[in-house]
Write an enzyme that holds these catalytic residues in place. Structure first.
Site, mmCIF file in Angstrom:
data_model
loop_
_atom_site.group_PDB
_atom_site.id
_atom_site.type_symbol
_atom_site.label_atom_id
_atom_site.label_comp_id
_atom_site.label_asym_id
_atom_site.label_seq_id
_atom_site.Cartn_x
_atom_site.Cartn_y
_atom_site.Cartn_z
ATOM 1 N N GLU A 149 9.508 16.492 14.895
ATOM 2 C CA GLU A 149 10.079 16.181 13.586
ATOM 3 C C GLU A 149 9.700 17.279 12.587
ATOM 4 O O GLU A 149 8.533 17.640 12.472
ATOM 5 C CB GLU A 149 9.548 14.821 13.100
ATOM 6 C CG GLU A 149 10.263 14.339 11.868
ATOM 7 C CD GLU A 149 9.767 12.962 11.410
ATOM 8 O OE1 GLU A 149 8.567 12.700 11.479
ATOM 9 O OE2 GLU A 149 10.621 12.163 10.980
ATOM 10 N N CYS A 173 13.768 10.474 7.151
ATOM 11 C CA CYS A 173 13.572 10.175 8.572
ATOM 12 C C CYS A 173 14.889 10.309 9.335
ATOM 13 O O CYS A 173 14.891 10.516 10.545
ATOM 14 C CB CYS A 173 12.996 8.784 8.745
ATOM 15 S SG CYS A 173 13.922 7.553 7.831
ATOM 16 N N LYS A 217 0.886 -1.170 0.000
ATOM 17 C CA LYS A 217 0.000 0.000 0.000
ATOM 18 C C LYS A 217 0.926 1.223 0.000
ATOM 19 O O LYS A 217 1.513 1.581 1.015
ATOM 20 C CB LYS A 217 -0.877 -0.037 1.256
ATOM 21 C CG LYS A 217 -1.355 1.295 1.802
ATOM 22 C CD LYS A 217 -2.285 2.071 0.910
ATOM 23 C CE LYS A 217 -2.674 3.377 1.608
ATOM 24 N NZ LYS A 217 -1.738 4.467 1.335
ATOM 25 N N GLY A 231 6.279 5.037 8.498
ATOM 26 C CA GLY A 231 5.484 6.263 8.478
ATOM 27 C C GLY A 231 5.613 7.012 9.790
ATOM 28 O O GLY A 231 6.598 6.851 10.516
ATOM 29 N N GLU A 252 8.756 1.385 11.371
ATOM 30 C CA GLU A 252 9.837 2.345 11.115
ATOM 31 C C GLU A 252 9.207 3.729 11.154
ATOM 32 O O GLU A 252 8.501 4.116 10.225
ATOM 33 C CB GLU A 252 10.452 2.089 9.731
ATOM 34 C CG GLU A 252 11.163 0.766 9.595
ATOM 35 C CD GLU A 252 12.453 0.721 10.391
ATOM 36 O OE1 GLU A 252 12.905 1.776 10.866
ATOM 37 O OE2 GLU A 252 12.994 -0.375 10.545
HETATM 38 P P1 NDP Z 1 1.966 8.491 7.505
HETATM 39 O O1 NDP Z 1 2.058 7.837 8.822
HETATM 40 O O2 NDP Z 1 1.006 9.601 7.329
HETATM 41 O O3 NDP Z 1 1.590 7.420 6.358
HETATM 42 C C1 NDP Z 1 2.356 6.264 6.135
HETATM 43 C C2 NDP Z 1 1.515 5.252 5.380
HETATM 44 O O4 NDP Z 1 0.465 4.788 6.219
HETATM 45 C C3 NDP Z 1 0.830 5.834 4.141
HETATM 46 O O5 NDP Z 1 0.785 4.875 3.116
HETATM 47 C C4 NDP Z 1 -0.559 6.126 4.669
HETATM 48 O O6 NDP Z 1 -1.519 6.222 3.653
HETATM 49 C C5 NDP Z 1 -0.782 4.910 5.537
HETATM 50 N N1 NDP Z 1 -1.835 5.049 6.546
HETATM 51 C C6 NDP Z 1 -2.453 6.167 7.009
HETATM 52 N N2 NDP Z 1 -3.365 5.841 7.978
HETATM 53 C C7 NDP Z 1 -3.317 4.493 8.123
HETATM 54 C C8 NDP Z 1 -3.980 3.559 8.956
HETATM 55 N N3 NDP Z 1 -4.891 3.943 9.861
HETATM 56 N N4 NDP Z 1 -3.669 2.250 8.847
HETATM 57 C C9 NDP Z 1 -2.746 1.826 7.961
HETATM 58 N N5 NDP Z 1 -2.071 2.673 7.139
HETATM 59 C C10 NDP Z 1 -2.344 3.985 7.213
HETATM 60 O O7 NDP Z 1 3.447 8.941 7.131
HETATM 61 P P2 NDP Z 1 3.939 9.812 5.904
HETATM 62 O O8 NDP Z 1 3.554 9.142 4.631
HETATM 63 O O9 NDP Z 1 3.531 11.216 6.108
HETATM 64 O O10 NDP Z 1 5.524 9.671 6.042
HETATM 65 C C11 NDP Z 1 6.303 10.518 6.822
HETATM 66 C C12 NDP Z 1 6.723 9.851 8.108
HETATM 67 O O11 NDP Z 1 7.375 8.628 7.833
HETATM 68 C C13 NDP Z 1 7.717 10.669 8.899
HETATM 69 O O12 NDP Z 1 7.352 10.679 10.258
HETATM 70 C C14 NDP Z 1 9.020 9.929 8.725
HETATM 71 O O13 NDP Z 1 9.948 10.104 9.757
HETATM 72 C C15 NDP Z 1 8.553 8.526 8.639
HETATM 73 N N6 NDP Z 1 9.547 7.711 7.982
HETATM 74 C C16 NDP Z 1 10.259 6.818 8.734
HETATM 75 C C17 NDP Z 1 11.281 6.092 8.164
HETATM 76 C C18 NDP Z 1 12.066 5.101 8.951
HETATM 77 O O14 NDP Z 1 12.794 4.330 8.329
HETATM 78 N N7 NDP Z 1 11.990 5.055 10.264
HETATM 79 C C19 NDP Z 1 11.641 6.271 6.753
HETATM 80 C C20 NDP Z 1 10.825 7.213 6.068
HETATM 81 C C21 NDP Z 1 9.823 7.909 6.665
HETATM 82 P P3 NDP Z 1 -1.822 7.673 2.982
HETATM 83 O O15 NDP Z 1 -0.510 8.302 2.643
HETATM 84 O O16 NDP Z 1 -2.563 7.314 1.776
HETATM 85 O O17 NDP Z 1 -2.571 8.446 4.008
#
Ligand code: NDP
Length: 516
Positions: free
Chosen positions: A383, A285, A178, A229, A251
């Site tokens: 962040e 991140c 996804k 995320g 992550e």
């Molecule tokens: P989000 O948490 O908003 O979204 C991550 C994914 O989860 C997206 O595909 C999103 O869909 C999906 N999602 C949203 N709600 C749900 C739910 N209730 N259940 C399951 N999936 C869901 O993160 P971002 O996309 O904004 O990414 C940025 C964040 O990711 C930052 O905090 C960053 O630090 C972190 N990150 C961490 C990394 C690591 O390795 N530790 C690496 C890269 C990023 P949709 O986008 O369609 O809403």
């Protein structure tokens, strides 16, 4: 609009249902629409998981070496078609061409090559020497879990999920991805390459949509979830997985500190921090999100970082290769960055360079350096996920370590010093999943090293032997080495046996005068 998946392109799972709404992907540097994907229903997600499961059964039967050889073909196809993938990454993600190559395409190609070569050793049955019951032996074997759900963010829409997809398949699993609603087209491109590499088409599925589609994926019978995320969504994912007793890796966010010691090579530190703070427009991140510079070198370090920041060229990387800092992928993130910078300035931070969003078209925030920052400012605690480097003056390294650890996050951290021993000592005191000495960001590109955070930055590790094994069930086999007719502690229980066992237990586990 130059790409559309609404007519059933890509995996079968992407065919638009009659009732589906669509998501439009845009070029964040121009606002131009790039294509549409369906917002898939829970039923469609479940069907995709079932298709992946059906394909996985035959896939898991293949010897591991054969799976490795077949997945390695993905790297062949990826490098043959690298320009096409880079082009889409630049247009959909807003990043520069060099970042698309170095932080996305090469990372996946190298990861595929690495695990295709090393997975047979990593997943080979592992003997467990038994320290007491020497007449028996144990070993672990690593078995595919089934279908892995990968839920991904928008900042590295290729390297983050596709690395997990490739590792999952090598481990013998099917995968359903996804992607973020912000960057769905690149996920379909990855599926296209998967098919071109002659991997079983249904083994890897892409399900597009918003948060609800991610939630539906967790509820669709998957055996494991790899989520990348934000902390806020990570909590929801953990709760949903907990409810269904599905194991997971999280992550999550980072707030990487960079500690610059008095003896640091300031030129290297300034260049590293500038790149580490602004690469991918700071949407990493592991970005340098706060700098603790000891008093003795603070002013000199700031001067050098500011000089580098001023020299950066920002713009639409889809129009020119001469761009250092691209667009920000998600409009709402620009607003978050703006809020954090404004509140820091209101609380006394000084803008050395940048400080505001650029007028449109496109989503850009100027590369920004802030000084006179304090630990209580949101810009030092939350962040940022944008091109902002807040710098704080500290009296010494001990204060820097204390402040670095004063965070709910602990993904990456950086130390700059010419003294390697001091660097390692400081690194070991910092609460983070990875600490780099005299470098930034790069270990995501080392597939052999574990990636993940402590505290609220996540649970578990991706990449490395740990990450690959987590994509498998660990099964334990215990067998006899010497065939005795019976074990001493089996029925019937007799007083003589009890006394003999007690004597033995005291000898083995009690005080051992001869060992003192
Ligand atoms: P989000 O948490 O908003 O979204 C991550 C994914 O989860 C997206 O595909 C999103 O869909 C999906 N999602 C949203 N709600 C749900 C739910 N209730 N259940 C399951 N999936 C869901 O993160 P971002 O996309 O904004 O990414 C940025 C964040 O990711 C930052 O905090 C960053 O630090 C972190 N990150 C961490 C990394 C690591 O390795 N530790 C690496 C890269 C990023 P949709 O986008 O369609 O809403």
């Amino acid at each position: 609009m130059d790409q559309g998946y609404s007519q059933g392109m890509g995996s079968a799972a992407t065919t638009l249902s009659a009732t589906a709404t669509t998501i439009t992907s845009i070029n964040p540097a121009t606002g131009a629409p790039l294509g549409e994907v369906p917002e898939m229903s829970a039923d469609e997600v479940r069907a995709a998981v079932e298709r992946a499961r059906a394909a996985q059964r035959a896939w898991a039967e293949l010897p591991l070496e054969v799976r490795c050889r077949r997945v390695a073909r993905f790297a062949d196809v990826l490098m043959d078609r690298a320009e096409e993938v880079i082009d889409l990454l630049v247009r959909e993600g807003g990043k520069t061409r060099l970042e698309a190559l170095g932080m996305e395409v090469v990372v996946v190609a190298d990861l595929v090559r690495y695990f295709a070569k090393h997975a047979p050793a990593i997943l080979a049955p592992e003997p467990v020497p038994l320290h007491l019951l020497k007449h028996r032996a144990s070993y672990l074997h690593f078995v595919p879990r089934g279908v892995i759900g990968v839920i991904a963010p928008w900042n590295f829409p290729f390297s983050i999920p596709i690395g997990e997809v490739m590792m999952s398949m090598i481990a013998g699993n099917g995968v359903v991805l996804k992607p973020s609603e912000v960057t769905p087209l690149i996920a379909h491109k990855a599926h296209e390459l998967h098919v071109a590499a002659e991997l079983p088409p249904d083994l890897f599925q892409v399900v597009t949509g918003r948060g609800a589609t991610g939630a539906a994926l967790i509820d669709s019978g998957i055996e494991y979830c790899v989520f990348t995320g934000s902390v806020a969504t990570g909590r929801k994912v953990a709760a949903a997985c907990g409810e269904r007793l599905i194991p997971y890796t999280l992550e999550l966010g980072g707030k990487a500190p960079a500690i610059v010691c008095a003896d640091a090579d300031l030129d290297r530190a300034a260049q590293a921090i500038t790149w580490g703070g602004f690469a991918n427009s700071g949407q990493v991140c592991a970005s340098v999100e706060r700098v603790y510079a000891v008093d003795a070198i603070h002013d000199e370090l700031v001067a050098r970082i500011v000089e580098h920041a001023r020299s950066l060229r920002q713009g639409d990387a889809s129009a020119s290769d001469d761009v250092d800092v691209g667009a920000m992928a998600w409009d709402q993130q620009v607003a978050t960055v703006e809020r954090l910078v404004d509140s820091a300035v209101a609380a006394g931070a000084r803008v050395e360079v940048g400080g505001k969003r650029r007028p449109g078209p496109g989503q850009f925030f100027e590369p920004t350096v802030l000084t006179s920052c304090r630990q209580d400012m949101d810009v030092m605690r939350k962040e940022i996920f944008g091109p902002v480097i807040p710098i704080m003056r500290v009296s010494d390294e001990d204060e820097a370590v204390r402040l670095a650890n004063d965070s709910h996050l602990g993904l990456l951290a950086y130390v700059f010093t010419r003294d390697r021993a001091r660097g390692k000592r400081l690194a070991e005191r910092i609460e983070a999943g990875t600490v780099m000495v005299n470098d930034v960001l790069n270990t995501y590109a080392c597939p052999e090293t574990p990636w993940g955070g402590v505290k609220q930055s996540g649970i578990g590790r991706t990449h490395s032997a740990i990450g690959l094994r987590d994509l498998c069930e660990v099964r334990h086999v215990n067998h006899d080495r010497v065939a005795f007719p019976r074990e001493l502690w089996w029925y019937p229980y007799k007083q003589g046996t009890f006394r003999a066992l007690l004597r033995g237990a005291k000898l083995l586990f009690g005080k051992r005068p001869w060992k003192r």
